[in-house]
Design a protein around this motif. Structure first.
Motif, PDB file in Angstrom:
ATOM      1  N   GLU A 163       0.894  -1.168   0.000  1.00  0.00           N
ATOM      2  CA  GLU A 163       0.000   0.000   0.000  1.00  0.00           C
ATOM      3  C   GLU A 163       0.931   1.216   0.000  1.00  0.00           C
ATOM      4  N   CYS A 165       0.579   4.187   1.016  1.00  0.00           N
ATOM      5  CA  CYS A 165       0.495   5.167   2.101  1.00  0.00           C
ATOM      6  C   CYS A 165       1.574   5.022   3.171  1.00  0.00           C
ATOM      7  N   ARG A 195       0.556  -5.934  -5.465  1.00  0.00           N
ATOM      8  CA  ARG A 195      -0.038  -7.022  -4.666  1.00  0.00           C
ATOM      9  C   ARG A 195      -0.071  -8.283  -5.508  1.00  0.00           C
ATOM     10  N   GLU A 197      -2.101 -10.413  -6.170  1.00  0.00           N
ATOM     11  CA  GLU A 197      -3.525 -10.763  -6.129  1.00  0.00           C
ATOM     12  C   GLU A 197      -3.682 -12.185  -6.658  1.00  0.00           C
ATOM     13  N   PHE A 205      -9.594  -3.463 -12.891  1.00  0.00           N
ATOM     14  CA  PHE A 205     -10.187  -3.372 -11.557  1.00  0.00           C
ATOM     15  C   PHE A 205      -9.298  -3.994 -10.489  1.00  0.00           C
ATOM     16  N   GLN A 207      -5.628  -5.460 -10.249  1.00  0.00           N
ATOM     17  CA  GLN A 207      -4.352  -5.729 -10.901  1.00  0.00           C
ATOM     18  C   GLN A 207      -3.291  -6.093  -9.863  1.00  0.00           C
ATOM     19  N   PHE A 210      -0.529  -1.449  -9.615  1.00  0.00           N
ATOM     20  CA  PHE A 210      -1.548  -0.413  -9.805  1.00  0.00           C
ATOM     21  C   PHE A 210      -1.089   0.851  -9.066  1.00  0.00           C
ATOM     22  N   GLN A 212      -2.066   4.037  -6.475  1.00  0.00           N
ATOM     23  CA  GLN A 212      -3.011   4.502  -5.450  1.00  0.00           C
ATOM     24  C   GLN A 212      -2.844   6.000  -5.220  1.00  0.00           C
ATOM     25  N   TYR A 262      -5.836  -2.535  10.099  1.00  0.00           N
ATOM     26  CA  TYR A 262      -5.491  -1.218  10.626  1.00  0.00           C
ATOM     27  C   TYR A 262      -6.714  -0.339  10.895  1.00  0.00           C
ATOM     28  N   GLU A 279     -15.891  -1.440  -4.761  1.00  0.00           N
ATOM     29  CA  GLU A 279     -15.130  -0.363  -4.122  1.00  0.00           C
ATOM     30  C   GLU A 279     -14.383   0.486  -5.156  1.00  0.00           C
ATOM     31  N   TRP A 280     -14.498   1.795  -4.981  1.00  0.00           N
ATOM     32  CA  TRP A 280     -13.704   2.729  -5.804  1.00  0.00           C
ATOM     33  C   TRP A 280     -12.635   3.378  -4.909  1.00  0.00           C
ATOM     34  N   ARG A 286      -8.074   5.027  10.761  1.00  0.00           N
ATOM     35  CA  ARG A 286      -6.868   4.249  11.110  1.00  0.00           C
ATOM     36  C   ARG A 286      -6.420   4.522  12.542  1.00  0.00           C
ATOM     37  N   GLU A 319      -7.865   8.217   6.736  1.00  0.00           N
ATOM     38  CA  GLU A 319      -7.281   7.904   5.428  1.00  0.00           C
ATOM     39  C   GLU A 319      -8.361   7.902   4.351  1.00  0.00           C
ATOM     40  N   SER A 321      -8.279   6.525   0.547  1.00  0.00           N
ATOM     41  CA  SER A 321      -7.354   5.783  -0.313  1.00  0.00           C
ATOM     42  C   SER A 321      -8.086   5.234  -1.530  1.00  0.00           C
ATOM     43  N   GLY A 323      -7.756   4.804  -6.193  1.00  0.00           N
ATOM     44  CA  GLY A 323      -6.809   4.340  -7.198  1.00  0.00           C
ATOM     45  C   GLY A 323      -6.971   5.047  -8.529  1.00  0.00           C
TER      46      GLY A 323
HETATM   47  N1  GAP Z   1      -3.991   2.193   2.289  1.00  0.00           N
HETATM   48  C1  GAP Z   1      -5.255   1.598   2.263  1.00  0.00           C
HETATM   49  C2  GAP Z   1      -5.451   0.680   1.183  1.00  0.00           C
HETATM   50  O1  GAP Z   1      -4.532   0.294   0.482  1.00  0.00           O
HETATM   51  P1  GAP Z   1      -7.310  -0.639  -0.094  1.00  0.00           P
HETATM   52  O2  GAP Z   1      -8.804  -0.582   0.059  1.00  0.00           O
HETATM   53  O3  GAP Z   1      -6.648  -1.973  -0.062  1.00  0.00           O
HETATM   54  O4  GAP Z   1      -6.740   0.325   1.035  1.00  0.00           O
HETATM   55  C3  GAP Z   1      -7.273   1.410  -1.693  1.00  0.00           C
HETATM   56  O5  GAP Z   1      -6.912   0.083  -1.446  1.00  0.00           O
HETATM   57  C4  GAP Z   1      -7.653   1.597  -3.142  1.00  0.00           C
HETATM   58  O6  GAP Z   1      -6.612   1.123  -4.004  1.00  0.00           O
HETATM   59  C5  GAP Z   1      -8.890   0.830  -3.590  1.00  0.00           C
HETATM   60  O7  GAP Z   1     -10.065   1.549  -3.255  1.00  0.00           O
HETATM   61  C6  GAP Z   1      -8.696   0.743  -5.087  1.00  0.00           C
HETATM   62  O8  GAP Z   1      -9.094   1.944  -5.727  1.00  0.00           O
HETATM   63  C7  GAP Z   1      -7.196   0.609  -5.189  1.00  0.00           C
HETATM   64  N2  GAP Z   1      -6.812  -0.803  -5.324  1.00  0.00           N
HETATM   65  C8  GAP Z   1      -6.600  -1.691  -4.312  1.00  0.00           C
HETATM   66  N3  GAP Z   1      -6.248  -2.881  -4.801  1.00  0.00           N
HETATM   67  C9  GAP Z   1      -6.218  -2.767  -6.147  1.00  0.00           C
HETATM   68  C10 GAP Z   1      -5.888  -3.656  -7.225  1.00  0.00           C
HETATM   69  N4  GAP Z   1      -5.514  -4.910  -6.984  1.00  0.00           N
HETATM   70  N5  GAP Z   1      -5.970  -3.197  -8.507  1.00  0.00           N
HETATM   71  C11 GAP Z   1      -6.336  -1.914  -8.741  1.00  0.00           C
HETATM   72  N6  GAP Z   1      -6.640  -1.029  -7.765  1.00  0.00           N
HETATM   73  C12 GAP Z   1      -6.581  -1.434  -6.492  1.00  0.00           C
END
Ligand code: GAP
Length: 457
Positions: A163, A165, A195, A197, A205, A207, A210, A212, A262, A279-280, A286, A319, A321, A323
Motif C-alpha cells: 500500500e 500510504c 499485490r 492478487e 479493476f 491488478q 496499480f 493509489q 489497521y 469499491e472505488w 486508522r 485515510e 485511499s 486508485g
Molecule cells: N492504504 C489503504 C489501502 O490500500 P485498499 O482498500 O486496499 O486500502 C485502496 O486500497 C484503493 O486502491 C482501492 O479503493 C482501489 O481503488 C485501489 N486498489 C486496491 N487494490 C487494487 C488492485 N488490486 N488493482 C487496482 N486497484 C486497487
C-alpha cells in the motif's frame, strides 16, 4: 476548502451497464490500454497504457492533486519510494495480516477467495461453478518480495510496497519538522503499489501493479469524528463531480468481519458497473495504529506536542485511499455509450462522454478537405496555436463524418472544422461532442473559448 464543481452534461438517468469487453476492445483499438508483454503471451493483472491512456492518467492524477493538495491549505504532498526497509512491513502488519484465504475445487480445479464465495457454497463446501468439493482454506500473503544488494548471502529481502500510504507515515515527522504545518493537517501521495492478487481480473479493476492515491489526515483524537465525516463527504462529492451517472455512486459501511487490520471503521465509496457495486475508494478510521506501530518498531518517538497546550499525543489518522486505475476504468465504463442512428448522426456512433477536464485530447482540428492547400494551411496554423494551450490533434484522414466519429469514440469534447467559409471570414465551426451542436466562432476567439471549457478552475 473548495469542492469540485459539477459540470458534467449528461442526465443522471440509468442507462444500460456497459459490458467490460466493449471498453477493453476500445482501449486496445484506440490506444488507451494494452496487455503487458503481449508478444510473450501477457502477464495476468498487469497492463501498459498507450498514447491516449497516458494522457487520461495524467489528467486524472493532476486533477486529484489540484483538488486535494493545491486547494487545501492544510494539505501537503510527498512522493515516496516503492522500496522501503523491510521492517516497515512488519510494523504495518502486512507481513502477518495481508493475506487472502483460498480454496480449490477438487473436481474442476478452479480457485476461489473464501471472502468472495457465496454464503451457501461456503456452508455446503461446494464449488459455485461445478458443485465439486472444496479443499480446506489455505492462506496466501499478497506482498511482492524483492531483494536489495548484489552479493549472494548479503542480499536483503524486502517488499514492493503493498500500500503506497506507508511512505506517508515514514515521512510524517520530516514533513512536520521541515514545514510550518500543525495538526490538523494532511499529507497526500500518488504512487504505485504491488499485490500478488490471487484472482486478478475485470481488466484494470484488480491488478497486481496499480497506482493509489492517498490522503492521510492527522488529527487530535477528540476531532477524529469531525474530520472523518468531513473527508468522507468531500471524497464522495469529488467522484460525483466527474461522472455522468450520479446514481451509480454510494457509500457502503464495512462490517466488523471485513475491516482491514489497521481500521477501526471504514466506508467504501462504491460505483455500480457491469461487475456490480464495487469499491472505488476506501475511507478508513486508522486511529493511532500506524504511528504507534512505527514508533514501537523503529524506537523513534512519533508523538506530537501541541505548540499551545503542550499536550503530547500520537495523532489519529483519517485515510482516504483510492486508485488511479479504478478511476480510469470507472470513468470509461461511465462514459461509454453506443448511440443508435438518429437525425443528428445517421450512422450511429460510439461516444465516450468523458468530462472535458479529463478527456485525453481536448480538441481536434480538421480541414474539411485535405486536397485544398488553403484549408490545410489554415487548419495547421490553428492547430499550432491551440497545442500550446491544450492537447490538440490535427486530423485530415477520411471524410469529415468519419473523423467526427473517431473523435467521439476517443472522447474528444470539441472538433474545430476549417471550411470554405473560413477562408472568406476567418471563422470556423466548433462541434461539441455530446449534443453534436455546432457554432460558428472567429479564429481569434477560439483559444479563450476552448480554454474556458476544458480547464478546471
Ligand atoms: N492504504 C489503504 C489501502 O490500500 P485498499 O482498500 O486496499 O486500502 C485502496 O486500497 C484503493 O486502491 C482501492 O479503493 C482501489 O481503488 C485501489 N486498489 C486496491 N487494490 C487494487 C488492485 N488490486 N488493482 C487496482 N486497484 C486497487
Amino acid at each position: 476548502m473548495t469542492q469540485t464543481e459539477d459540470k458534467t452534461s449528461l442526465s443522471t438517468e440509468d442507462t444500460p451497464l456497459v459490458p467490460i469487453e466493449k471498453v477493453v476492445a476500445l482501449c486496445k483499438r484506440r490506444g488507451y490500454v494494452y496487455p503487458n508483454s503481449e508478444i510473450y503471451g501477457g502477464v495476468s493483472g498487469i497492463y501498459d497504457f498507450g498514447p491516449l491512456g497516458v494522457e487520461l492518467r495524467n489528467n486524472i492524477r493532476r486533477f486529484w492533486w489540484w483538488s486535494m493538495v493545491q486547494l487545501n491549505d492544510n494539505v501537503l504532498g510527498i512522493e515516496g519510494s516503492i522500496i522501503t526497509h523491510p521492517r516497515v512491513w512488519e510494523a504495518s502488519g502486512h507481513v502477518e495480516n495481508f493475506v487472502d484465504r483460498l480454496v480449490d475445487c477438487k473436481k474442476c480445479k478452479r480457485r476461489f477467495r473464501v471472502d468472495h464465495l457465496p454464503a451457501e457454497n461456503l456452508e455446503q463446501n461446494k464449488c459455485p461453478v461445478c458443485g465439486g468439493e472444496l479443499t480446506e482454506p489455505r492462506v496466501f500473503n499478497l506482498m511482492m518480495e524483492t531483494y536489495i544488494g548484489v552479493v549472494e548471502g548479503e542480499r536483503m529481502k524486502t517488499y514492493l510496497r503493498g500500500e503506497a500510504c506507508q511512505n506517508i507515515y515514514l515521512d510524517y515527522d520530516n514533513v512536520l519538522k521541515s514545514s510550518r504545518i500543525q495538526i490538523p493537517f494532511g499529507i497526500c501521495q500518488i504512487g504505485k503499489a504491488f499485490r500478488n492478487e490471487v484472482t486478478p481480473g475485470n481488466f484494470l479493476f484488480r491488478q497486481r501493479e496499480f497506482e493509489q492515491w492517498d490522503l492521510q489526515f492527522f488529527v487530535h483524537p477528540s476531532e477524529m469524528q469531525k474530520w472523518f465525516d468531513y473527508w468522507k463527504e468531500f471524497r464522495f462529492e469529488w467522484y460525483k463531480g466527474i461522472i455522468n451517472h450520479k446514481d451509480r455512486l454510494r457509500f457502503r459501511a464495512h462490517g466488523p468481519d471485513e475491516l482491514a487490520h489497521y481500521a477501526k471503521q471504514a466506508y467504501d465509496i462504491e460505483y455500480k458497473s457491469i461487475i456490480g457495486w464495487q469499491e472505488w475508494e476506501g475511507i478508513h478510521w486508522r486511529q493511532d495504529w500506524d504511528l504507534s506501530r512505527h514508533s514501537q518498531y523503529s524506537g523513534q518517538d512519533l508523538s506530537y506536542t501541541d505548540p499551545e497546550t503542550k499536550e503530547r499525543y500520537i495523532p489519529w489518522i483519517v485515510e482516504t485511499s483510492g486508485g488511479v486505475d479504478r478511476t480510469f476504468l470507472n470513468l470509461l465504463l461511465d462514459a461509454y455509450e453506443e448511440e443508435p442512428p438518429s437525425g443528428k448522426d445517421k450512422a450511429g456512433r460510439t461516444v465516450l462522454h468523458l468530462h472535458p477536464w479529463l478527456a485525453p485530447i481536448k480538441v481536434a482540428v480538421l480541414p474539411l478537405q485535405k486536397n485544398k492547400e488553403e484549408l490545410v494551411t489554415t487548419a495547421k496554423d490553428i492547430h499550432n496555436r491551440l497545442k500550446r494551450l491544450m492537447v490538440a490533434q490535427y486530423d485530415d484522414v477520411a471524410n469529415i463524418g468519419r473523423r467526427y466519429r473517431r473523435q467521439d469514440e476517443i472522447g474528444t469534447p470539441f472538433c474545430v472544422t476549417v471550411d470554405f467559409q473560413t477562408l472568406e471570414d476567418q471563422t470556423v465551426t466548433v462541434r461539441e461532442r455530446d449534443g453534436m451542436t455546432q457554432i460558428r466562432l472567429a479564429i481569434d476567439e477560439l483559444p479563450d473559448y476552448l480554454v474556458e471549457k476544458v480547464t478546471w478552475r
